[in-house]
Every structure is written in C-alpha cells, then in structure tokens.
Write a protein that holds these residues in place. Structure first.
Motif, PDB file in Angstrom:
ATOM      1  N   CYS A   1      54.547  33.080 125.115  1.00 18.36           N
ATOM      2  CA  CYS A   1      53.549  32.084 124.690  1.00 18.36           C
ATOM      3  C   CYS A   1      54.098  30.674 124.867  1.00 18.36           C
ATOM      4  O   CYS A   1      53.367  29.755 125.279  1.00 18.36           O
ATOM      5  CB  CYS A   1      53.153  32.313 123.232  1.00 18.36           C
ATOM      6  N   ALA A   2      55.381  30.498 124.569  1.00 13.20           N
ATOM      7  CA  ALA A   2      56.016  29.187 124.737  1.00 13.20           C
ATOM      8  C   ALA A   2      55.967  28.761 126.194  1.00 13.20           C
ATOM      9  O   ALA A   2      55.603  27.619 126.498  1.00 13.20           O
ATOM     10  CB  ALA A   2      57.459  29.241 124.243  1.00 13.20           C
ATOM     11  N   LYS A   3      56.323  29.664 127.092  1.00 18.36           N
ATOM     12  CA  LYS A   3      56.324  29.332 128.517  1.00 18.36           C
ATOM     13  C   LYS A   3      54.923  28.955 128.994  1.00 18.36           C
ATOM     14  O   LYS A   3      54.769  28.160 129.913  1.00 18.36           O
ATOM     15  CB  LYS A   3      56.856  30.496 129.351  1.00 18.36           C
ATOM     16  N   ALA A   4      53.905  29.528 128.345  1.00 15.73           N
ATOM     17  CA  ALA A   4      52.513  29.202 128.686  1.00 15.73           C
ATOM     18  C   ALA A   4      52.022  27.959 127.943  1.00 15.73           C
ATOM     19  O   ALA A   4      50.913  27.488 128.179  1.00 15.73           O
ATOM     20  CB  ALA A   4      51.606  30.397 128.373  1.00 15.73           C
ATOM     21  N   GLY A   5      52.848  27.453 127.015  1.00 12.08           N
ATOM     22  CA  GLY A   5      52.464  26.268 126.243  1.00 12.08           C
ATOM     23  C   GLY A   5      51.404  26.547 125.200  1.00 12.08           C
ATOM     24  O   GLY A   5      50.705  25.636 124.746  1.00 12.08           O
ATOM     25  N   ASP A   6      51.299  27.807 124.781  1.00 12.10           N
ATOM     26  CA  ASP A   6      50.276  28.203 123.798  1.00 12.10           C
ATOM     27  C   ASP A   6      50.883  28.225 122.395  1.00 12.10           C
ATOM     28  O   ASP A   6      51.334  29.267 121.907  1.00 12.10           O
ATOM     29  CB  ASP A   6      49.696  29.561 124.164  1.00 12.10           C
ATOM     30  N   VAL A   7      50.875  27.064 121.754  1.00  7.65           N
ATOM     31  CA  VAL A   7      51.473  26.914 120.429  1.00  7.65           C
ATOM     32  C   VAL A   7      50.732  27.757 119.394  1.00  7.65           C
ATOM     33  O   VAL A   7      51.354  28.417 118.554  1.00  7.65           O
ATOM     34  CB  VAL A   7      51.479  25.427 119.988  1.00  7.65           C
ATOM     35  N   ALA A   8      49.411  27.758 119.458  1.00 11.51           N
ATOM     36  CA  ALA A   8      48.610  28.483 118.466  1.00 11.51           C
ATOM     37  C   ALA A   8      48.929  29.977 118.473  1.00 11.51           C
ATOM     38  O   ALA A   8      49.110  30.591 117.413  1.00 11.51           O
ATOM     39  CB  ALA A   8      47.121  28.253 118.713  1.00 11.51           C
ATOM     40  N   GLU A   9      49.035  30.566 119.653  1.00  8.79           N
ATOM     41  CA  GLU A   9      49.343  31.999 119.736  1.00  8.79           C
ATOM     42  C   GLU A   9      50.778  32.263 119.306  1.00  8.79           C
ATOM     43  O   GLU A   9      51.053  33.259 118.633  1.00  8.79           O
ATOM     44  CB  GLU A   9      49.093  32.535 121.146  1.00  8.79           C
ATOM     45  N   ALA A  10      51.697  31.385 119.649  1.00  5.72           N
ATOM     46  CA  ALA A  10      53.092  31.540 119.218  1.00  5.72           C
ATOM     47  C   ALA A  10      53.171  31.518 117.695  1.00  5.72           C
ATOM     48  O   ALA A  10      53.854  32.355 117.085  1.00  5.72           O
ATOM     49  CB  ALA A  10      53.962  30.439 119.827  1.00  5.72           C
ATOM     50  N   GLU A  11      52.442  30.598 117.067  1.00  5.58           N
ATOM     51  CA  GLU A  11      52.443  30.521 115.599  1.00  5.58           C
ATOM     52  C   GLU A  11      51.753  31.732 114.980  1.00  5.58           C
ATOM     53  O   GLU A  11      52.190  32.231 113.943  1.00  5.58           O
ATOM     54  CB  GLU A  11      51.774  29.227 115.146  1.00  5.58           C
ATOM     55  N   ARG A  12      50.693  32.224 115.617  1.00  6.22           N
ATOM     56  CA  ARG A  12      50.006  33.416 115.112  1.00  6.22           C
ATOM     57  C   ARG A  12      50.964  34.611 115.124  1.00  6.22           C
ATOM     58  O   ARG A  12      51.020  35.395 114.177  1.00  6.22           O
ATOM     59  CB  ARG A  12      48.757  33.724 115.948  1.00  6.22           C
ATOM     60  N   LEU A  13      51.736  34.723 116.200  1.00  6.42           N
ATOM     61  CA  LEU A  13      52.705  35.821 116.296  1.00  6.42           C
ATOM     62  C   LEU A  13      53.804  35.674 115.246  1.00  6.42           C
ATOM     63  O   LEU A  13      54.252  36.675 114.681  1.00  6.42           O
ATOM     64  CB  LEU A  13      53.300  35.885 117.702  1.00  6.42           C
TER      65      LEU A  13
END
Length: 180
Positions: A100-112
């Motif tokens: 998720c970090a590599k994709a720049g998806d902060v929201a999904e990283a935080e959800r995980l």
C-alpha cells in the motif's frame, strides 16, 4: 528460470512440495513478478498442495516489489488467505502495508494497521516505516500525518531508525515542507 527448474525437477520424476513452491514463489516476489507468483500458486494448487502463510506472504511481497503495486490485488490476496482459514501474521501485514505504501495509499495502509491491531498483533518499526513511506508516496503528502505516526511510534516505545527518518524526510520534501 524458476519455471525451468521446476520443469527439470518434474522431468526427473521429482514432485515439487510446499517448500519447493514457497521458494519458487519467493523468488518471484524478490523480482516483483506478481503474475509468475500467482501462476505458481495455481500450479501448486492443481497438484493438490495447500498454500500456507509463507506462500501468501511471498505473494504480498511480490505486490510490494511490483513496478506498479495494486492495492486491490493486496486485498484479494488477504481475503483468499483468510477464506482458507489462514491467520495473517506480522509479516503478512507488513508486506501488505508495504505494498500500500508503494502505491501511495495511506488510507488502506492505515486500515490494515487497524485490522492487525484488532487481531492482537503489535506493529513494529517496519510497520511504521511503511506507513510513513505511504505518506511520502501519496499524491498529496500530509506532513502532519507523518508527525502523528512518529508520535505513535514514540508512545509505543519504538525507536525510529534510519529508514524511518529517510521516509519522513522524503514526505516533507515531497510536501514542500522543509521546515517541518
């Protein structure tokens, strides 16, 4: 090369086992070749072998190392893992959050992160580094979010390392906030 080795094994009458396939999938993960990793998973299953947590961790790692990480693919892999009754571990979540970090998806990283904590798993420095990296790679980096993550690390007694600071500096630089 991995496929050739597997074919060579079979030609010699040797049947690949779970460890063989996990090594092969891990080799694909190191190259970020999600497609090859998934083909090996299918081949493994066609041979009647059940993937384990290590198999799925390698699949997630292949997503993280892919040239274009796909967060939906990460979710699909996690769901497939859970549907088989396998329990994600710290490495599972770290690989998923890193993708998720590599994709720049902060929201999904935080959800995980929240999901792993609900499961009773404690995030480590690697987890937080990936969260900060997600902030750095986001379309619009949020330096305040980086500060919050650093404070959360401190509150949990985790010491930032060189990678932590590099990711934080990258986020600040991308946001144009060199004073932070």
């Amino acid at each position: 090369q991995v496929s050739k080795i597997l074919e060579s094994m079979k030609a010699r009458g040797l049947k690949p086992n779970l460890a063989t396939f996990n090594c092969a999938i891990n080799a694909c993960a190191k190259k970020g070749d999600v497609g090859a990793a998934e083909r090996l998973l299918q081949e493994m299953e066609q041979m009647g072998l059940e993937p384990d947590v290590a198999t799925f961790n390698s699949l997630l790692e292949s997503c993280a190392k892919s040239a274009q990480p796909d967060v939906q693919q990460v979710s699909k892999i996690l769901e497939s893992m859970k549907a088989r009754g396998l329990k994600p571990n710290l490495r599972t979540f770290n690989c998923a959050i890193n993708a998720c970090a590599k994709a720049g998806d902060v929201a999904e990283a935080e959800r995980l992160l929240q999901e792993m904590e609900r499961m009773g798993l404690e995030p480590n420095v690697i987890t937080f580094n990936s969260l900060i990296d997600a902030c750095a790679k986001a379309e619009e980096p949020d330096v305040n979010q980086v500060s919050k993550i650093l404070e959360l690390m401190k509150a949990r007694g985790l010491k930032p390392n060189l990678r932590t600071f590099n990711c934080a500096i990258n986020a600040c630089a991308k946001a144009g906030d060199v004073a932070e």
